[in-house]
Design a protein around this motif. Structure first.
Motif, PDB file in Angstrom:
ATOM      1  N   GLN A  31       0.771  -1.238   0.000  1.00 13.10           N
ATOM      2  CA  GLN A  31       0.000   0.000   0.000  1.00 13.10           C
ATOM      3  C   GLN A  31       0.803   1.289   0.000  1.00 13.10           C
ATOM      4  OE1 GLN A  31      -3.392   0.062   2.912  1.00 13.10           O
ATOM      5  NE2 GLN A  31      -2.407  -1.794   3.703  1.00 13.10           N
ATOM      6  N   HIS A  32       1.921   1.341   0.720  1.00 15.95           N
ATOM      7  CA  HIS A  32       2.500   2.621   1.102  1.00 15.95           C
ATOM      8  C   HIS A  32       3.790   3.011   0.380  1.00 15.95           C
ATOM      9  CE1 HIS A  32      -0.468   2.648   4.284  1.00 15.95           C
ATOM     10  NE2 HIS A  32      -0.027   1.475   4.711  1.00 15.95           N
ATOM     11  N   ALA A 105      16.892   4.064 -10.425  1.00 14.16           N
ATOM     12  CA  ALA A 105      15.776   3.651  -9.580  1.00 14.16           C
ATOM     13  C   ALA A 105      14.943   4.872  -9.232  1.00 14.16           C
ATOM     14  CB  ALA A 105      16.292   2.978  -8.302  1.00 14.16           C
ATOM     15  N   VAL A 106      13.639   4.659  -9.076  1.00 10.20           N
ATOM     16  CA  VAL A 106      12.732   5.710  -8.628  1.00 10.20           C
ATOM     17  C   VAL A 106      11.965   5.170  -7.429  1.00 10.20           C
ATOM     18  CG1 VAL A 106      10.861   7.283  -9.232  1.00 10.20           C
ATOM     19  CG2 VAL A 106      12.485   6.541 -11.003  1.00 10.20           C
ATOM     20  N   ALA A 107      12.216   5.747  -6.257  1.00  8.85           N
ATOM     21  CA  ALA A 107      11.478   5.390  -5.046  1.00  8.85           C
ATOM     22  C   ALA A 107      10.211   6.226  -4.976  1.00  8.85           C
ATOM     23  CB  ALA A 107      12.343   5.639  -3.820  1.00  8.85           C
ATOM     24  N   GLU A 108       9.107   5.620  -4.545  1.00  8.30           N
ATOM     25  CA  GLU A 108       7.818   6.309  -4.564  1.00  8.30           C
ATOM     26  C   GLU A 108       7.048   6.074  -3.270  1.00  8.30           C
ATOM     27  OE1 GLU A 108       6.628   6.156  -9.276  1.00  8.30           O
ATOM     28  OE2 GLU A 108       5.985   4.475  -8.018  1.00  8.30           O
ATOM     29  N   ALA A 109       6.155   7.025  -2.966  1.00  9.04           N
ATOM     30  CA  ALA A 109       5.179   6.838  -1.896  1.00  9.04           C
ATOM     31  C   ALA A 109       3.940   7.645  -2.237  1.00  9.04           C
ATOM     32  CB  ALA A 109       5.734   7.279  -0.548  1.00  9.04           C
ATOM     33  N   PRO A 110       2.760   7.037  -2.148  1.00  7.36           N
ATOM     34  CA  PRO A 110       1.538   7.798  -2.403  1.00  7.36           C
ATOM     35  C   PRO A 110       1.291   8.808  -1.286  1.00  7.36           C
ATOM     36  CG  PRO A 110       1.015   5.583  -1.632  1.00  7.36           C
ATOM     37  CD  PRO A 110       2.491   5.620  -1.835  1.00  7.36           C
ATOM     38  N   THR A 111       0.931  10.030  -1.666  1.00  9.49           N
ATOM     39  CA  THR A 111       0.631  11.073  -0.684  1.00  9.49           C
ATOM     40  C   THR A 111      -0.069  12.227  -1.375  1.00  9.49           C
ATOM     41  OG1 THR A 111       1.554  12.587   0.968  1.00  9.49           O
ATOM     42  CG2 THR A 111       2.879  12.188  -1.010  1.00  9.49           C
ATOM     43  N   ARG A 112      -0.927  12.910  -0.633  1.00  8.83           N
ATOM     44  CA  ARG A 112      -1.548  14.124  -1.141  1.00  8.83           C
ATOM     45  C   ARG A 112      -0.867  15.375  -0.603  1.00  8.83           C
ATOM     46  NH1 ARG A 112      -8.027  12.507  -0.756  1.00  8.83           N
ATOM     47  NH2 ARG A 112      -7.933  10.815  -2.314  1.00  8.83           N
ATOM     48  N   GLY A 179       7.176   7.039  19.901  1.00 10.84           N
ATOM     49  CA  GLY A 179       8.462   7.196  20.546  1.00 10.84           C
ATOM     50  C   GLY A 179       9.322   5.959  20.562  1.00 10.84           C
ATOM     51  N   HIS A 180       8.796   4.837  20.052  1.00 13.28           N
ATOM     52  CA  HIS A 180       9.553   3.582  20.122  1.00 13.28           C
ATOM     53  C   HIS A 180       9.619   2.853  18.788  1.00 13.28           C
ATOM     54  CE1 HIS A 180      11.230  -0.097  21.729  1.00 13.28           C
ATOM     55  NE2 HIS A 180      10.223  -0.787  21.223  1.00 13.28           N
ATOM     56  N   GLU A 181       8.499   2.769  18.072  1.00 14.53           N
ATOM     57  CA  GLU A 181       8.476   2.001  16.825  1.00 14.53           C
ATOM     58  C   GLU A 181       7.493   2.630  15.846  1.00 14.53           C
ATOM     59  OE1 GLU A 181       7.486  -2.560  15.254  1.00 14.53           O
ATOM     60  OE2 GLU A 181       7.971  -2.218  17.375  1.00 14.53           O
ATOM     61  N   SER A 182       7.897   2.665  14.574  1.00 12.80           N
ATOM     62  CA  SER A 182       7.046   3.167  13.493  1.00 12.80           C
ATOM     63  C   SER A 182       6.481   1.996  12.699  1.00 12.80           C
ATOM     64  CB  SER A 182       7.859   4.049  12.533  1.00 12.80           C
ATOM     65  OG  SER A 182       8.599   5.021  13.216  1.00 12.80           O
ATOM     66  N   GLN A 183       5.305   2.192  12.119  1.00 15.51           N
ATOM     67  CA  GLN A 183       4.734   1.189  11.225  1.00 15.51           C
ATOM     68  C   GLN A 183       5.108   1.575   9.794  1.00 15.51           C
ATOM     69  OE1 GLN A 183       0.500   0.612  11.546  1.00 15.51           O
ATOM     70  NE2 GLN A 183       0.451  -0.934   9.927  1.00 15.51           N
ATOM     71  N   LEU A 184       6.019   0.792   9.203  1.00 18.42           N
ATOM     72  CA  LEU A 184       6.551   1.114   7.883  1.00 18.42           C
ATOM     73  C   LEU A 184       6.650  -0.130   7.015  1.00 18.42           C
ATOM     74  CD1 LEU A 184       9.605   3.277   9.055  1.00 18.42           C
ATOM     75  CD2 LEU A 184       7.493   4.181   8.053  1.00 18.42           C
ATOM     76  N   GLU A 185       6.156  -0.050   5.788  1.00 18.96           N
ATOM     77  CA  GLU A 185       6.525  -1.021   4.760  1.00 18.96           C
ATOM     78  C   GLU A 185       7.972  -0.763   4.354  1.00 18.96           C
ATOM     79  OE1 GLU A 185       2.480  -1.708   2.066  1.00 18.96           O
ATOM     80  OE2 GLU A 185       4.039  -0.348   1.384  1.00 18.96           O
ATOM     81  N   GLU A 186       8.641  -1.805   3.830  1.00 14.34           N
ATOM     82  CA  GLU A 186      10.009  -1.591   3.374  1.00 14.34           C
ATOM     83  C   GLU A 186      10.299  -2.428   2.134  1.00 14.34           C
ATOM     84  OE1 GLU A 186      14.497  -0.997   5.122  1.00 14.34           O
ATOM     85  OE2 GLU A 186      13.048  -2.111   6.339  1.00 14.34           O
ATOM     86  N   VAL A 255      13.499   1.488   0.684  1.00 16.90           N
ATOM     87  CA  VAL A 255      12.412   2.436   0.494  1.00 16.90           C
ATOM     88  C   VAL A 255      11.366   2.139   1.549  1.00 16.90           C
ATOM     89  CG1 VAL A 255      10.679   3.352  -1.084  1.00 16.90           C
ATOM     90  CG2 VAL A 255      12.852   2.467  -1.985  1.00 16.90           C
ATOM     91  N   MET A 256      11.041   3.140   2.375  1.00 14.62           N
ATOM     92  CA  MET A 256      10.083   2.941   3.470  1.00 14.62           C
ATOM     93  C   MET A 256       9.044   4.046   3.502  1.00 14.62           C
ATOM     94  SD  MET A 256      12.746   1.841   6.523  1.00 14.62           S
ATOM     95  CE  MET A 256      14.089   2.892   5.918  1.00 14.62           C
TER      96      MET A 256
END
Length: 300
Positions: A31-32, A105-112, A179-186, A255-256
């Motif tokens: 998704q991200h 390479a082209v890194a991408e992330a969907p965002t408005r 403050g401890h952990e992020s939710q990230l695809e990688e 890429v995250m």
């Protein structure tokens, strides 16, 4: 029971529309983040404007990036093992066209969220020597929060010298714990090459290895030999180590991005492996680092 290597894609397995590889939301459960890799021989690739931010990363070669009515020229480098490259960030709402010769390479992330586009020259890319001893690696932090003002993308690249380990200890970032952990695809995009000065034959099969395994967020299991052009996705779970064979250097582009409001790379080590960080205090970084441009260039 986990399905082995369900998130691992050998080179060319994700090819489409002139790109050697495309990672995007057409992959079930993804998704991200996104990634595109192309080999250009004077031709061009185009990406339309939309709700997506992008970072153009020369892997090998030099490129021109047309965006917002102007052209950004990327000097690039001979290979991914020749130090950092210059990059260009193109904010959401803008299309772009890339031309040149080499691998890009082209890194991408969907965002408005629309952030201003920016160019970062190679000499301003923060170079970090992480770990120590056989856990030494070189990190180019051109797309991390301290280096680039992006909406959600976090991008860096790692060089692991022959015989060393990286993404070690295994760690995860699949929960939102402030403050401890992020939710990230990688995304991990790999390249490998014979170690400098080895005089390896052209037939040499350069490789490393990479692993993922389950966490409370879900089942995942990747145990793969990785070569140039291979891609491993990490939607959740512990990931690492990435190991360079004694005769071959290993590179990967990370890429995250994730669903959280905060753009931050916060990780949790596998508690069974976290102790090894303490061993680094009594060791020196690998003296082979940092890797910088050489006269050998891509031929190494």
């Amino acid at each position: 029971m986990a399905e082995h290597n369900e998130w691992f894609f050998p080179r060319g397995a994700l090819s489409d529309r002139g790109w050697e590889s495309i990672v995007d939301d057409r992959i079930d459960g993804w998704q991200h983040t996104g990634l595109r890799v192309a080999e250009l021989t004077g031709n061009t690739v185009e990406l339309p404007a939309g709700d997506v931010e992008r970072i153009v990363v020369p892997l090998a070669g030099a490129f021109a990036v047309e965006h917002e009515g102007a052209t950004t020229r990327l000097a690039g480098r001979s290979s991914v093992f020749d130090g950092p490259t210059d990059i260009v960030y193109v904010g959401a709402g803008n299309g772009l066209t890339i031309s040149g010769h080499g691998r890009v390479a082209v890194a991408e992330a969907p965002t408005r969220v629309q952030k201003p586009s920016a160019y970062l020259p190679a000499e301003r890319v923060p170079v970090e020597l992480r770990g120590a001893g056989r856990d030494s690696r070189q990190v180019h932090n051109f797309g991390t929060p301290g280096s680039l003002d992006a909406a959600s993308l976090i991008v860096c690249e790692v060089i692991t010298p022959a015989g060393n380990w990286s993404s070690h200890p295994a760690h995860k970032h699949d929960e939102d714990v402030p403050g401890h952990e992020s939710q990230l695809e990688e995304i991990y995009y790999f390249e490998s090459a014979p170690v400098r000065g080895s005089n390896a034959p052209r037939s040499a099969d350069a490789f490393g290895s990479f692993a993922t395994y389950r966490s409370a967020a879900g089942d995942i299991e990747t145990n793969a030999l990785v070569r140039t052009g291979d891609i491993a996705l990490v939607p959740f779970g512990y990931h690492g180590p990435a190991v360079a064979a004694p005769e071959y250097d290993l590179y990967y582009l990370n890429v995250m991005a994730g669903p959280g409001q905060e753009r931050a790379w916060l990780i949790s080590d596998d508690p069974r492996q976290a102790w090894l960080r303490d061993t680094w205090t009594s060791q020196q970084p690998d003296p082979r680092l940092p890797y910088v441009p050489t006269a050998e260039g891509a031929a190494r």
